[in-house]
Scaffold this active site. Structure first.
Site, PDB file in Angstrom:
ATOM      1  CG  MET A 174     -11.495  -2.960   5.232  1.00  0.00           C
ATOM      2  SD  MET A 174      -9.963  -2.542   4.384  1.00  0.00           S
ATOM      3  CE  MET A 174      -8.980  -1.848   5.715  1.00  0.00           C
ATOM      4  CG  HIS A 220      -9.246  -0.058  -0.365  1.00  0.00           C
ATOM      5  ND1 HIS A 220      -8.619  -0.302   0.836  1.00  0.00           N
ATOM      6  CD2 HIS A 220     -10.575  -0.122  -0.114  1.00  0.00           C
ATOM      7  CE1 HIS A 220      -9.528  -0.506   1.772  1.00  0.00           C
ATOM      8  NE2 HIS A 220     -10.723  -0.389   1.227  1.00  0.00           N
ATOM      9  CG  ASP A 232      -6.150  -3.059   3.207  1.00  0.00           C
ATOM     10  OD1 ASP A 232      -5.075  -2.786   3.766  1.00  0.00           O
ATOM     11  OD2 ASP A 232      -6.790  -2.250   2.512  1.00  0.00           O
ATOM     12  N   GLY A 233      -4.705  -4.608   6.253  1.00  0.00           N
ATOM     13  CA  GLY A 233      -4.582  -3.995   7.576  1.00  0.00           C
ATOM     14  C   GLY A 233      -3.812  -4.866   8.538  1.00  0.00           C
ATOM     15  N   GLY A 234      -2.633  -4.387   8.914  1.00  0.00           N
ATOM     16  CA  GLY A 234      -1.839  -5.097   9.919  1.00  0.00           C
ATOM     17  C   GLY A 234      -1.175  -6.367   9.413  1.00  0.00           C
ATOM     18  CG  HIS A 272      -3.824  -1.661  -1.579  1.00  0.00           C
ATOM     19  ND1 HIS A 272      -4.943  -2.405  -1.916  1.00  0.00           N
ATOM     20  CD2 HIS A 272      -4.198  -0.890  -0.521  1.00  0.00           C
ATOM     21  CE1 HIS A 272      -5.942  -2.113  -1.082  1.00  0.00           C
ATOM     22  NE2 HIS A 272      -5.525  -1.185  -0.234  1.00  0.00           N
ATOM     23  CG  MET A 291     -11.333   2.858   2.336  1.00  0.00           C
ATOM     24  SD  MET A 291      -9.744   2.812   3.172  1.00  0.00           S
ATOM     25  CE  MET A 291      -8.664   2.950   1.749  1.00  0.00           C
ATOM     26  N   GLY A 301      -8.825   3.677   7.398  1.00  0.00           N
ATOM     27  CA  GLY A 301      -8.544   5.097   7.629  1.00  0.00           C
ATOM     28  C   GLY A 301      -7.073   5.403   7.779  1.00  0.00           C
ATOM     29  CG  PHE A 302      -5.614   6.421  10.347  1.00  0.00           C
ATOM     30  CD1 PHE A 302      -5.194   7.705  10.031  1.00  0.00           C
ATOM     31  CD2 PHE A 302      -6.874   6.254  10.897  1.00  0.00           C
ATOM     32  CE1 PHE A 302      -6.006   8.803  10.280  1.00  0.00           C
ATOM     33  CE2 PHE A 302      -7.700   7.339  11.151  1.00  0.00           C
ATOM     34  CZ  PHE A 302      -7.267   8.624  10.844  1.00  0.00           C
ATOM     35  N   GLY A 303      -2.804   3.719   8.009  1.00  0.00           N
ATOM     36  CA  GLY A 303      -1.853   2.610   7.981  1.00  0.00           C
ATOM     37  C   GLY A 303      -1.299   2.370   9.373  1.00  0.00           C
ATOM     38  N   GLY A 304      -0.601   1.269   9.524  1.00  0.00           N
ATOM     39  CA  GLY A 304       0.144   1.017  10.753  1.00  0.00           C
ATOM     40  C   GLY A 304      -0.677   0.589  11.959  1.00  0.00           C
ATOM     41  N   GLY A 343       1.227  -2.175   3.997  1.00  0.00           N
ATOM     42  CA  GLY A 343       1.750  -0.821   3.881  1.00  0.00           C
ATOM     43  C   GLY A 343       3.012  -0.665   4.703  1.00  0.00           C
ATOM     44  CB  SER A 344       3.499   0.055   8.317  1.00  0.00           C
ATOM     45  OG  SER A 344       2.537  -0.880   8.740  1.00  0.00           O
ATOM     46  CG  MET A 372      -8.438   6.827   2.840  1.00  0.00           C
ATOM     47  SD  MET A 372      -7.682   6.703   4.464  1.00  0.00           S
ATOM     48  CE  MET A 372      -6.744   5.176   4.291  1.00  0.00           C
ATOM     49  CG  ASP A 404      -5.064   2.242   1.114  1.00  0.00           C
ATOM     50  OD1 ASP A 404      -6.003   1.434   0.952  1.00  0.00           O
ATOM     51  OD2 ASP A 404      -3.946   1.923   1.544  1.00  0.00           O
ATOM     52  CB  SER A 426      -0.886   0.011   1.245  1.00  0.00           C
ATOM     53  OG  SER A 426      -1.400   1.320   1.432  1.00  0.00           O
TER      54      SER A 426
HETATM   55  C1  DX5 Z   1      -6.256   1.230   5.763  1.00  0.00           C
HETATM   56  C2  DX5 Z   1      -5.827   0.974   4.338  1.00  0.00           C
HETATM   57  C3  DX5 Z   1      -4.719   0.008   4.251  1.00  0.00           C
HETATM   58  C4  DX5 Z   1      -3.431   0.455   4.917  1.00  0.00           C
HETATM   59  C5  DX5 Z   1      -2.684  -0.767   5.356  1.00  0.00           C
HETATM   60  O1  DX5 Z   1      -7.400   1.969   5.773  1.00  0.00           O
HETATM   61  O2  DX5 Z   1      -6.907   0.451   3.585  1.00  0.00           O
HETATM   62  O3  DX5 Z   1      -4.463  -0.376   2.901  1.00  0.00           O
HETATM   63  O4  DX5 Z   1      -2.629   1.221   4.084  1.00  0.00           O
HETATM   64  O5  DX5 Z   1      -1.589  -0.367   6.104  1.00  0.00           O
HETATM   65  P1  DX5 Z   1      -0.806  -1.352   7.066  1.00  0.00           P
HETATM   66  O6  DX5 Z   1      -0.325  -2.506   6.218  1.00  0.00           O
HETATM   67  O7  DX5 Z   1       0.308  -0.517   7.576  1.00  0.00           O
HETATM   68  O8  DX5 Z   1      -1.769  -1.805   8.129  1.00  0.00           O
HETATM   69 ZN    ZN Z   2      -6.438  -0.458   1.525  1.00  0.00          ZN
END
Ligand code: DX5
Ligand code: ZN
Length: 220
Positions: A141, A70, A179-181, A32, A72, A146-149, A201-202, A36, A34, A9
């Site tokens: 999800m 993606h 997607d996420g974590g 990917h 959102m 909403g946020f990475g990490g 992402g992270s 928003m 994102d 991401s």
């Molecule tokens: C969150 C995004 C994800 C996010 C994942 O709303 O849809 O794609 O970037 O980030 P990580 O892999 O750091 O959880």
């Molecule tokens: Zn995403």
């Protein structure tokens, strides 16, 4: 089982150096993106202009990667054509953001993109019962978007398994994307639950060796 795909991401990338950041993940499978809107989710990120820049960066690679967009955002139908024109290969809308989900899915397909539907962690999988056969991707999800990490929400694993069972029972080719974590040390659990595509992402952009992170997630 099909090969696991890794979709870094770019939310966690340095947007001041987008071409170099995308070149640094050239061993991945999908990019990917994102999107928003500050309404469906509390954060505002990017629009079609950056998708287009990402498409150019990908096109410059020896092996261009599909853009996995993606959305959102509320009322995604208003923007699907713009994102497709900007270069989206896969367009994913949120079930929670679509009053007429079937119509949104058909529209994505008319635009010539692969169609994805995403579910928030609390959304039961049965909202997909009457649309699943039309989907290329179900994006589960594993954090609140909403946020990475963020850390993954464990409670989503049984849902991934149930979606996998339904896809198998119906003999569909629909891919499950998570997607996420997602990290190298939990990717195996996602794969065993049924995920085919891992968004990270992270875990990729925060790694010293991004190729190593991508390959660790892919082969977990
Ligand atoms: C969150 C995004 C994800 C996010 C994942 O709303 O849809 O794609 O970037 O980030 P990580 O892999 O750091 O959880
Ligand atoms: Zn995403």
């Amino acid at each position: 089982m099909t090969q696991t795909l890794v979709a870094p991401s770019i939310l966690s990338a340095d947007f001041g150096h987008l071409h170099a950041e995308i070149a640094s993940i050239s061993s991945a499978d999908w990019i990917h993106v994102d999107v928003m809107d500050g309404k469906f989710v509390p954060n505002i990120t990017i629009g079609p202009l950056i998708v287009e820049a990402a498409r150019r960066a990908s096109a410059a690679l020896d092996r261009p990667m599909p853009l996995d967009v993606h959305l959102m955002i509320v009322e995604p139908d208003r923007y699907l054509a713009d994102f497709r024109k900007a270069g989206a290969d896969i367009l994913t809308v949120h079930a929670e953001a679509c009053t007429h989900l079937d119509r949104s899915v058909q529209y994505i397909k008319q635009l010539g993109a692969q169609a994805g539907v995403s579910l928030n962690p609390h959304t039961p999988e049965n909202v997909l019962d009457y649309v699943l056969d039309e989907l290329d991707v179900v994006l589960c999800m594993t954090v609140n978007p909403g946020f990475g990490g963020q850390s993954l929400i464990e409670r989503v694993f049984p849902k991934i398994e149930r979606i996998r069972e339904t896809i198998e029972r119906r003999g569909l080719k629909t891919r499950i994307e998570v997607d996420g974590g997602v990290k190298p040390d939990n990717a195996r659990r996602f794969r065993e639950a049924g995920a085919h595509v891992m968004v990270a992402g992270s875990a990729v952009f925060g790694a010293k060796d991004r190729d190593a992170a991508i390959s660790a997630i892919r082969s977990a």
